[in-house]
Design a protein around this motif. Structure first.
Motif, short mmCIF file in Angstrom:
data_model
loop_
_atom_site.label_atom_id
_atom_site.label_comp_id
_atom_site.label_asym_id
_atom_site.label_seq_id
_atom_site.Cartn_x
_atom_site.Cartn_y
_atom_site.Cartn_z
N ALA A 51 0.83 -1.21 0.00
CA ALA A 51 0.00 0.00 0.00
C ALA A 51 0.86 1.26 0.00
O ALA A 51 0.59 2.22 -0.72
CB ALA A 51 -0.93 -0.01 1.21
N ILE A 52 1.91 1.25 0.80
CA ILE A 52 2.80 2.40 0.86
C ILE A 52 3.51 2.60 -0.48
O ILE A 52 3.64 3.73 -0.97
CB ILE A 52 3.81 2.24 2.01
CG1 ILE A 52 3.09 2.33 3.35
CG2 ILE A 52 4.91 3.30 1.91
CD1 ILE A 52 3.96 1.99 4.54
N ALA A 53 3.94 1.50 -1.09
CA ALA A 53 4.62 1.59 -2.39
C ALA A 53 3.68 2.18 -3.44
O ALA A 53 4.11 2.94 -4.32
CB ALA A 53 5.09 0.21 -2.82
N GLU A 54 2.42 1.85 -3.34
CA GLU A 54 1.43 2.37 -4.29
C GLU A 54 1.30 3.89 -4.18
O GLU A 54 0.98 4.56 -5.16
CB GLU A 54 0.08 1.71 -4.01
CG GLU A 54 -1.03 2.07 -4.98
CD GLU A 54 -2.31 1.32 -4.67
OE1 GLU A 54 -3.40 1.91 -4.86
OE2 GLU A 54 -2.24 0.16 -4.23
N SER A 55 1.55 4.43 -2.98
CA SER A 55 1.38 5.87 -2.77
C SER A 55 2.43 6.69 -3.51
O SER A 55 2.17 7.82 -3.93
CB SER A 55 1.45 6.19 -1.28
OG SER A 55 2.79 6.09 -0.80
N GLY A 56 3.65 6.15 -3.61
CA GLY A 56 4.72 6.87 -4.28
C GLY A 56 5.30 8.02 -3.49
O GLY A 56 6.09 8.80 -4.03
N VAL A 57 4.97 8.15 -2.20
CA VAL A 57 5.48 9.26 -1.41
C VAL A 57 6.86 8.92 -0.85
O VAL A 57 7.29 7.76 -0.85
CB VAL A 57 4.53 9.61 -0.25
CG1 VAL A 57 3.14 9.94 -0.78
CG2 VAL A 57 4.46 8.49 0.78
N ALA A 58 7.54 9.93 -0.34
CA ALA A 58 8.85 9.74 0.25
C ALA A 58 8.76 8.85 1.47
O ALA A 58 7.74 8.84 2.18
CB ALA A 58 9.45 11.10 0.64
N ALA A 59 9.82 8.10 1.73
CA ALA A 59 9.83 7.12 2.81
C ALA A 59 9.58 7.74 4.18
O ALA A 59 9.07 7.08 5.08
CB ALA A 59 11.16 6.36 2.80
N ASP A 60 9.94 9.01 4.34
CA ASP A 60 9.76 9.64 5.65
C ASP A 60 8.32 10.09 5.89
O ASP A 60 7.99 10.57 6.97
CB ASP A 60 10.71 10.83 5.82
CG ASP A 60 10.47 11.92 4.78
OD1 ASP A 60 9.77 11.66 3.79
OD2 ASP A 60 10.99 13.04 4.97
N ARG A 61 7.45 9.93 4.88
CA ARG A 61 6.05 10.34 5.02
C ARG A 61 5.11 9.18 5.30
O ARG A 61 3.94 9.38 5.60
CB ARG A 61 5.60 11.04 3.73
CG ARG A 61 6.26 12.37 3.46
CD ARG A 61 5.36 13.58 3.67
NE ARG A 61 3.95 13.31 3.59
CZ ARG A 61 3.23 13.33 2.45
NH1 ARG A 61 3.82 13.57 1.29
NH2 ARG A 61 1.94 13.11 2.48
#
Length: 258
Positions: A51-61
């Motif tokens: 799910a996080i990978a799908e977001s494409g946001v920076a790892a610190d977010r």
């Protein structure tokens, strides 16, 4: 030539339980899009990471926290991680929950009842308890808690005693905590959702048992509408609170159910 000082507002920290799929995933991703830093919590690490990978946001977010919300020690450990990483929590979305098999009460195993209570109600209690402890102590003080209720917090489906009982109880948890949170700038509200289109509700399109004994297909709505509503609730100042709101597929039989 004058220069303009740009002040970056502090990050708002959100925790979403059951964030690996369905409503939880949709809401966690929408909060990220709205600028929040989001802790994705759930039982399965692989779905959280996906799910996080799908977001494409920076790892610190965004980061994943594998947690069983029915385990008090695990929940306390989760909040310790949040405290150590961020020093605060601004939003808790108590979303984790399970359905139980649609059977008459006299056929419902005690283990199935306990599983529903442990996940749907006790899990929300444990997370809320830890959130209160953190939100009362942090500076600035306060925060917001949103509970995922259900249409079943108002009206049951046939043969759904465990799920219905836990969701009615969730409304009591919401009201009690909304009252107790006032003195500490903690706003507590509930979103009651009907027929959001997720993997868990695919059976609704095929046909669901109705109170009159018939089986009928039910309308569903895009889960994004739920996520937008949660983001709106989360964006309010702590001086305002949506205590209860209901969002449902327009064509579902809720209003005439029973």
């Amino acid at each position: 030539m004058s220069s303009t000082l740009t002040i970056t507002p502090p990050a708002r920290i959100a925790l979403v339980t059951g964030a690996g799929s369905g409503i939880g995933k949709a809401c966690a991703l929408a909060l990220l899009q709205a600028g929040w830093t989001v802790v994705f919590s759930g039982r399965r690490a692989d779905t959280l990471v996906s799910a996080i990978a799908e977001s494409g946001v920076a790892a610190d977010r965004a980061w994943a926290a594998t947690t069983d919300v029915t385990d008090a020690d695990a929940v306390a450990g989760l909040f310790d991680q949040i405290r150590q990483r961020h020093g605060r929590l601004d939003l808790l979305f108590n979303n984790a929950g399970i359905f139980t098999a649609g059977v008459p009460i006299d056929e419902l195993p005690v283990d199935a009842w306990r599983s529903a209570v442990d996940t749907n109600l006790t899990g929300a209690f444990l997370c809320t308890r830890e959130a209160f402890r953190l939100m009362k102590a942090q500076d600035p003080r306060g925060g917001r808690i949103i509970n995922n209720g259900s249409i079943s917090a108002h009206t049951p489906r046939p043969n759904s005693v465990a799920y219905t009982a836990t969701k009615h109880a969730m409304s009591g948890l919401t009201k009690s905590c909304a009252l107790d949170g006032r003195a500490f700038d903690i706003a507590v509200g509930q979103i009651d959702i009907g027929n959001a289109a997720t993997d868990m509700t695919t059976a609704m399109a095929r046909g669901m048992a109705q109170a009159d004994g018939s089986v009928r297909s039910e309308a569903r709505m895009d889960v994004r509408h739920v996520a937008d509503t949660v983001v709106h609730m989360a964006s309010l100042p702590l001086s305002a609170n949506v205590l209860f709101t209901t969002i449902l597929a327009t064509g579902m039989p809720f209003v005439g159910r029973g």
